[in-house]
Scaffold this motif. Structure first.
Motif, mmCIF file in Angstrom:
data_model
loop_
_atom_site.group_PDB
_atom_site.id
_atom_site.type_symbol
_atom_site.label_atom_id
_atom_site.label_comp_id
_atom_site.label_asym_id
_atom_site.label_seq_id
_atom_site.Cartn_x
_atom_site.Cartn_y
_atom_site.Cartn_z
ATOM 1 N N LYS A 1 1.360 3.654 -5.699
ATOM 2 C CA LYS A 1 0.972 3.377 -4.154
ATOM 3 C C LYS A 1 1.239 4.619 -3.643
ATOM 4 N N HIS A 2 1.193 4.993 -2.086
ATOM 5 C CA HIS A 2 1.673 6.185 -1.420
ATOM 6 C C HIS A 2 2.946 6.080 -1.879
ATOM 7 N N VAL A 3 3.267 7.232 -0.281
ATOM 8 C CA VAL A 3 5.020 7.224 -1.036
ATOM 9 C C VAL A 3 5.051 8.181 0.262
ATOM 10 N N LEU A 4 6.180 7.544 1.187
ATOM 11 C CA LEU A 4 6.812 8.524 2.106
ATOM 12 C C LEU A 4 8.509 8.486 1.295
ATOM 13 N N CYS A 5 8.613 9.676 1.263
ATOM 14 C CA CYS A 5 10.071 10.008 0.779
ATOM 15 C C CYS A 5 11.080 10.440 2.084
ATOM 16 N N GLU A 6 12.554 10.005 1.742
ATOM 17 C CA GLU A 6 13.036 10.719 2.977
ATOM 18 C C GLU A 6 13.220 12.170 1.907
ATOM 19 N N LYS A 7 13.772 12.875 2.717
ATOM 20 C CA LYS A 7 14.553 14.279 2.737
ATOM 21 C C LYS A 7 15.502 14.426 1.887
ATOM 22 N N GLN B 1 7.568 18.063 -9.440
ATOM 23 C CA GLN B 1 7.470 16.412 -10.424
ATOM 24 C C GLN B 1 6.675 15.384 -9.333
ATOM 25 N N MET B 2 7.671 14.980 -8.757
ATOM 26 C CA MET B 2 6.943 14.069 -7.907
ATOM 27 C C MET B 2 5.710 14.092 -6.894
ATOM 28 N N VAL B 3 5.772 15.136 -6.227
ATOM 29 C CA VAL B 3 4.724 16.314 -5.755
ATOM 30 C C VAL B 3 3.364 16.495 -6.257
ATOM 31 N N GLN B 4 3.439 16.636 -7.521
ATOM 32 C CA GLN B 4 2.381 16.434 -8.593
ATOM 33 C C GLN B 4 1.942 14.577 -9.072
ATOM 34 N N ALA B 5 2.657 14.186 -9.428
ATOM 35 C CA ALA B 5 2.458 12.960 -9.729
ATOM 36 C C ALA B 5 2.208 12.417 -8.279
ATOM 37 N N LEU C 1 18.212 8.979 -6.562
ATOM 38 C CA LEU C 1 17.191 8.077 -6.975
ATOM 39 C C LEU C 1 15.321 8.471 -5.987
ATOM 40 N N HIS C 2 15.394 9.116 -5.340
ATOM 41 C CA HIS C 2 13.806 9.417 -4.854
ATOM 42 C C HIS C 2 13.343 10.188 -6.253
ATOM 43 N N LYS C 3 13.290 10.459 -7.199
ATOM 44 C CA LYS C 3 12.114 11.397 -8.019
ATOM 45 C C LYS C 3 11.907 10.077 -8.419
ATOM 46 N N PRO C 4 12.847 9.291 -9.329
ATOM 47 C CA PRO C 4 11.825 7.733 -10.028
ATOM 48 C C PRO C 4 10.966 7.298 -9.580
ATOM 49 N N GLN C 5 12.709 6.930 -8.336
ATOM 50 C CA GLN C 5 11.709 5.837 -7.451
ATOM 51 C C GLN C 5 9.929 6.285 -6.895
ATOM 52 N N THR C 6 10.012 7.893 -6.476
ATOM 53 C CA THR C 6 8.629 7.679 -6.227
ATOM 54 C C THR C 6 7.649 7.920 -7.004
ATOM 55 N N LEU C 7 8.112 8.695 -8.180
ATOM 56 C CA LEU C 7 7.723 8.642 -9.849
ATOM 57 C C LEU C 7 7.020 7.502 -9.954
ATOM 58 N N ASP D 1 0.327 -0.595 0.091
ATOM 59 C CA ASP D 1 -0.004 0.184 -0.164
ATOM 60 C C ASP D 1 0.843 1.290 0.188
ATOM 61 N N VAL D 2 2.279 1.113 0.562
ATOM 62 C CA VAL D 2 2.981 2.159 1.006
ATOM 63 C C VAL D 2 4.288 2.273 0.938
ATOM 64 N N VAL D 3 4.957 2.843 -0.116
ATOM 65 C CA VAL D 3 5.920 2.598 -0.193
ATOM 66 C C VAL D 3 7.318 3.709 0.447
ATOM 67 N N TYR D 4 8.087 3.258 1.546
ATOM 68 C CA TYR D 4 9.108 4.097 1.678
ATOM 69 C C TYR D 4 10.406 4.406 0.689
ATOM 70 N N VAL D 5 10.620 5.817 0.216
ATOM 71 C CA VAL D 5 11.891 5.873 -0.398
ATOM 72 C C VAL D 5 13.128 6.041 0.452
ATOM 73 N N GLY D 6 13.634 5.877 0.822
ATOM 74 C CA GLY D 6 14.974 5.482 1.192
ATOM 75 C C GLY D 6 16.151 5.292 0.624
ATOM 76 N N THR D 7 16.208 5.466 -0.398
ATOM 77 C CA THR D 7 17.732 5.118 -0.651
ATOM 78 C C THR D 7 17.987 6.968 -0.938
ATOM 79 N N THR D 8 19.514 7.236 -1.876
ATOM 80 C CA THR D 8 20.270 7.920 -2.308
ATOM 81 C C THR D 8 19.746 9.121 -2.614
ATOM 82 N N ASN D 9 20.278 10.244 -2.826
ATOM 83 C CA ASN D 9 18.904 11.736 -2.988
ATOM 84 C C ASN D 9 18.426 11.475 -4.878
#
Ligand code: NDP
Length: 334
Positions: A89-95, A106-110, A76-82, A66-74
């Motif tokens: 999937k809902h996304v909790l993304c690292e800073k 783009q990520m927020v909009q998607a 990669l956050h964009k392609p993985q969130t998109l 249901d939820v993807v946590y994107v906790g990779t190097t910075n």
């Protein structure tokens, strides 16, 4: 039960996030994506994660996530969130959310167009210390906040002395690592937005190829508060802290810029120094997951929204630009 899939066999996942998801009564980690089969196997064995993957597509094709946590190097956050948003999937993304503001938008909009919850994993707002600082300021305990000092200079532990100090393509440097957290914390406790910044960076022993491992600077907030910050990877003995000085008093917080639920707050008025009683400490990452789970179930928002992540990134990019140009830089959020 809300099923989480973790992207990246990372330190933050290992030390905090997998525990946090599994500690919440209504969520569990059911899947992990690592580019390395070996790392994936290690995580599966250590945490009892039922499904591990080495390919993003097959990971995202698991309908139970249901939820993807994107906790990779910075980077990669964009392609993985998109990709996660495209797989619904809902996304909790690292800073930091991304390396450019355009990518972050783009990520927020998607996520928003797909009707998905997106949050940013700034942990510090979840601390009882920072929430108490915000409450006290809102109640007028120190009058009008005029000046802030943030001490967030630490020694980067040896096991993290990798891409952060070596790899510009991964979004290395202390500004994208620590200044983003300061920004989010200050926006939260002051309920105000950063208008412009001035900063100076340095490489003081860890940063390779001129990568910044230290920054000092000033943020100017819209209501006129000035916030001075010192963030570093090379200071071993200073301890962390945050002070807010207002027209009627000062709040002095010690050991509060940390992942651990610790720290103290003092209120000073004239010669009187009083320790502030704090609520019972909570695990910062568990609170983040609790709020994210609630948002997925239609109750409220993540503790730190996607828009908050956009804003902390915008300020960090302005800090970098100020350090490069030697100029005061207005922060652009659009
Ligand atoms: P790590 O360096 O531990 O991991 C980053 C990625 O590198 C992993 O996703 C993993 O990907 C790969 N990796 C892990 N171990 C190795 C290894 N031994 N050799 C080669 N590759 C490896 O990063 P962090 O956990 O420190 O940071 C990840 C993200 O989390 C960053 O965006 C950072 O800014 C953020 N962060 C946030 C914090 C917070 O409090 N909110 C605190 C710390 C970090 P794979 O398995 O797919 O190869």
């Amino acid at each position: 039960m809300i099923n989480w899939g973790i992207i990246g066999a990372s330190t933050i996942a290992k030390e905090w996030m997998i525990h946090a998801v599994n500690a919440c009564p209504n969520s569990q980690v059911i899947a992990l994506l690592s580019r390395s089969q070996q790392r994936g196997d290690r995580f599966r064995n250590q945490f009892g994660i039922p499904h591990t993957y080495t390919e993003l597509d097959t990971f995202l094709a698991n309908p139970d996530i249901d939820v993807v946590y994107v906790g990779t190097t910075n980077e990669l956050h964009k392609p993985q969130t998109l990709a996660a948003a495209a797989a619904r999937k809902h996304v909790l993304c690292e800073k930091p959310l991304a390396l450019t503001l355009r990518d972050a938008h783009q990520m927020v909009q998607a996520c928003s167009e797909a009707g998905l919850v997106m949050g940013t994993n700034h942990h510090l707002r979840n601390a009882v210390t920072h929430r108490t600082l915000r409450d006290l300021i809102q109640e007028g305990a120190i009058g009008n906040p005029l000046a802030v000092r943030v001490f967030h200079a630490v020694l980067l532990p040896p096991h993290l002395q990798t891409w952060r100090i070596k790899d510009p393509s991964a979004g290395a440097g202390v500004v994208l690592d620590i200044t983003v957290h300061d920004t989010d914390t200050l926006r939260f406790i002051l309920s105000d937005e950063v208008e412009s910044v001035m900063a100076c960076t340095s490489s003081q022993g860890l940063g390779e190829h001129g990568i910044d491992d230290t920054v000092m600077g000033v943020m100017r907030f819209e209501r006129g508060t000035l916030a001075q910050f010192h963030d570093s990877f090379v200071i071993g003995h200073a301890g962390t802290g945050l002070e807010v000085h207002g027209t009627d008093g000062s709040l002095i917080a010690r050991d509060v810029m940390t992942q651990h639920p610790i720290g103290e707050i003092f209120l000073r008025k004239g010669n009187q120094l009083k320790q502030v009683q704090l609520p019972a400490p909570v695990n910062l990452y568990e609170r983040a997951v609790e709020h994210f789970n609630a948002a997925v179930q239609g109750e409220g928002e993540p503790a730190v929204t996607a828009d908050d992540g956009l804003r902390s990134l915008a300020v960090a990019l302005a800090v970098q630009r100020s350090a490069q140009t030697g100029k005061q830089i207005p922060v652009t959020y659009a």
